[in-house]
Enzyme design. Structure first.
Site, PDB file in Angstrom:
ATOM      1  N   LYS A 155       0.829  -1.210   0.000  1.00 49.40           N
ATOM      2  CA  LYS A 155       0.000   0.000   0.000  1.00 49.40           C
ATOM      3  C   LYS A 155       0.867   1.264   0.000  1.00 49.40           C
ATOM      4  CE  LYS A 155      -2.324  -1.141   3.765  1.00 49.40           C
ATOM      5  NZ  LYS A 155      -1.966  -2.530   4.133  1.00 49.40           N
TER       6      LYS A 155
ATOM      7  N   ARG B 150     -10.071   0.088   7.934  1.00 48.50           N
ATOM      8  CA  ARG B 150      -9.653  -1.279   8.243  1.00 48.50           C
ATOM      9  C   ARG B 150     -10.787  -2.082   8.876  1.00 48.50           C
ATOM     10  NH1 ARG B 150      -3.933  -0.040   8.295  1.00 48.50           N
ATOM     11  NH2 ARG B 150      -2.679  -1.936   8.513  1.00 48.50           N
TER      12      ARG B 150
ATOM     13  N   ARG C  93      11.269  -6.494   5.663  1.00 50.75           N
ATOM     14  CA  ARG C  93      11.148  -5.066   5.985  1.00 50.75           C
ATOM     15  C   ARG C  93      11.558  -4.809   7.438  1.00 50.75           C
ATOM     16  NH1 ARG C  93       5.395  -2.263   5.037  1.00 50.75           N
ATOM     17  NH2 ARG C  93       4.852  -3.537   6.844  1.00 50.75           N
TER      18      ARG C  93
ATOM     19  N   ARG D 290      11.413  -1.708  11.873  1.00 55.04           N
ATOM     20  CA  ARG D 290      10.025  -1.451  12.299  1.00 55.04           C
ATOM     21  C   ARG D 290       9.612  -2.533  13.297  1.00 55.04           C
ATOM     22  NH1 ARG D 290       4.929  -0.460   8.212  1.00 55.04           N
ATOM     23  NH2 ARG D 290       3.610  -1.608   9.650  1.00 55.04           N
TER      24      ARG D 290
ATOM     25  N   ARG E 287      -1.322  -9.782  13.028  1.00 54.75           N
ATOM     26  CA  ARG E 287      -1.782  -8.801  12.040  1.00 54.75           C
ATOM     27  C   ARG E 287      -2.543  -9.481  10.912  1.00 54.75           C
ATOM     28  NH1 ARG E 287       3.716  -5.944  10.938  1.00 54.75           N
ATOM     29  NH2 ARG E 287       2.621  -4.713   9.373  1.00 54.75           N
TER      30      ARG E 287
HETATM   31  P1  ATP Z   1       1.532  -1.871   4.254  1.00 50.48           P
HETATM   32  O1  ATP Z   1       2.736  -2.747   4.472  1.00 50.48           O
HETATM   33  O2  ATP Z   1       0.626  -2.443   3.170  1.00 50.48           O
HETATM   34  O3  ATP Z   1       1.918  -0.464   3.994  1.00 50.48           O
HETATM   35  P2  ATP Z   1       0.840  -2.346   7.114  1.00 50.48           P
HETATM   36  O4  ATP Z   1      -0.431  -3.050   7.510  1.00 50.48           O
HETATM   37  O5  ATP Z   1       2.093  -3.109   7.289  1.00 50.48           O
HETATM   38  O6  ATP Z   1       0.657  -1.857   5.621  1.00 50.48           O
HETATM   39  P3  ATP Z   1       0.271   0.206   8.464  1.00 50.48           P
HETATM   40  O7  ATP Z   1      -0.862   0.527   7.583  1.00 50.48           O
HETATM   41  O8  ATP Z   1       1.385   1.128   8.514  1.00 50.48           O
HETATM   42  O9  ATP Z   1       1.011  -1.156   8.091  1.00 50.48           O
HETATM   43  O10 ATP Z   1      -0.340  -0.042   9.956  1.00 50.48           O
HETATM   44  C1  ATP Z   1       0.462  -0.390  11.038  1.00 50.48           C
HETATM   45  C2  ATP Z   1      -0.377  -0.598  12.298  1.00 50.48           C
HETATM   46  O11 ATP Z   1      -1.004   0.652  12.682  1.00 50.48           O
HETATM   47  C3  ATP Z   1      -1.536  -1.594  12.192  1.00 50.48           C
HETATM   48  O12 ATP Z   1      -1.124  -2.927  12.401  1.00 50.48           O
HETATM   49  C4  ATP Z   1      -2.493  -1.073  13.294  1.00 50.48           C
HETATM   50  O13 ATP Z   1      -2.081  -1.487  14.581  1.00 50.48           O
HETATM   51  C5  ATP Z   1      -2.324   0.438  13.223  1.00 50.48           C
HETATM   52  N1  ATP Z   1      -3.317   1.047  12.305  1.00 50.48           N
HETATM   53  C6  ATP Z   1      -3.052   1.657  11.116  1.00 50.48           C
HETATM   54  N2  ATP Z   1      -4.178   2.065  10.510  1.00 50.48           N
HETATM   55  C7  ATP Z   1      -5.204   1.704  11.338  1.00 50.48           C
HETATM   56  C8  ATP Z   1      -6.624   1.808  11.275  1.00 50.48           C
HETATM   57  N3  ATP Z   1      -7.251   2.372  10.221  1.00 50.48           N
HETATM   58  N4  ATP Z   1      -7.362   1.323  12.303  1.00 50.48           N
HETATM   59  C9  ATP Z   1      -6.769   0.751  13.360  1.00 50.48           C
HETATM   60  N5  ATP Z   1      -5.438   0.599  13.478  1.00 50.48           N
HETATM   61  C10 ATP Z   1      -4.658   1.062  12.493  1.00 50.48           C
HETATM   62 MG    MG Z   2       2.035   1.138   5.200  1.00 53.56          MG
END
Ligand code: ATP
Ligand code: MG
Length: 192
Positions: free
Chosen positions: A14, A91, A130, A136, A147
């Protein structure tokens, strides 16, 4: 306005594809993950709350997350005038319903949902890599399992939610970044 929801599991790309969308369409990017990580880095009260959820692979509660998003939209009205890329939000169904209402109140709506589809094994490999490259803290084997469970249970129902509205466009999220983006462009241009 062109409002794009970029949707997919953790590690689906994303953030990477949002960067491409920003360059091509000049839209305002809201990554809720970035907003939360920035708060953690600055040691804000929100950051403290967010950290406890993120490190366990859980979602931040809907009411808090929805407030955060409304606040970002309101403080960046000018930059968001052409449209917004929503990355990591919604989400949950509750967040999607809140987004619908927020956009309606601002005289606009979701234009399309780009769903990046990647097999689970590849997601895990990408996230572990990553974590090693960026440090991270939620990108580790233990958290990743949570997750992915959270994604399956709470987030993936949004696919059907947006399909019923005719807004969901599936994109194969594996292969070369540029090729994936070429598919995204076609999908976005189809609704522009
Ligand atoms: P990507 O790798 O596709 O960029 P990702 O799922 O690894 O996405 P982020 O979108 O950065 O990572 O989200 C990291 C964390 O932040 C999530 O696991 C959650 O705990 C929190 N978070 C982010 N967005 C939301 C949301 N809309 N609602 C609730 N928690 C969120
Ligand atoms: Mg992200």
């Amino acid at each position: 306005m062109l409002n794009i929801v970029i949707f997919g599991a953790p590690g689906s790309g994303k953030g990477t594809q949002s960067d491409n969308l920003i360059k091509t369409y000049g839209l305002f990017h809201i990554s809720t993950g970035d907003v939360l990580r920035d708060n953690i880095k600055r040691g804000t009260e929100l950051g403290g709350i967010a950290k406890s959820y993120i490190d366990q692979g859980q979602l931040i509660p809907d009411d808090l997350m929805i407030d955060i998003l409304a606040n970002v939209l309101d403080t960046h009205k000018e930059e968001a005038a052409k449209g917004v890329i929503f990355d990591g939000f919604p989400r949950t169904i509750a967040q999607a319903e809140a987004l619908e209402q927020m956009l309606q109140e601002r005289g606009t709506s979701v234009s399309t949902v780009i769903g990046l589809e990647v097999p689970e094994q590849e997601l895990i490999e990408r996230i572990i890599l990553r974590g090693q490259q960026t440090g991270r803290t939620d990108d580790n084997m233990e958290t990743v399992k949570n997750r992915l469970d959270v994604y399956r249970n709470q987030t993936s129902p949004l696919q059907a939610f947006y399909q019923e509205k005719g807004l969901y466009q599936a994109i194969k999220g594996t292969g070369k970044v540029e090729e994936i983006f070429a598919d995204i462009r076609r999908a976005v241009d189809a609704v522009k």
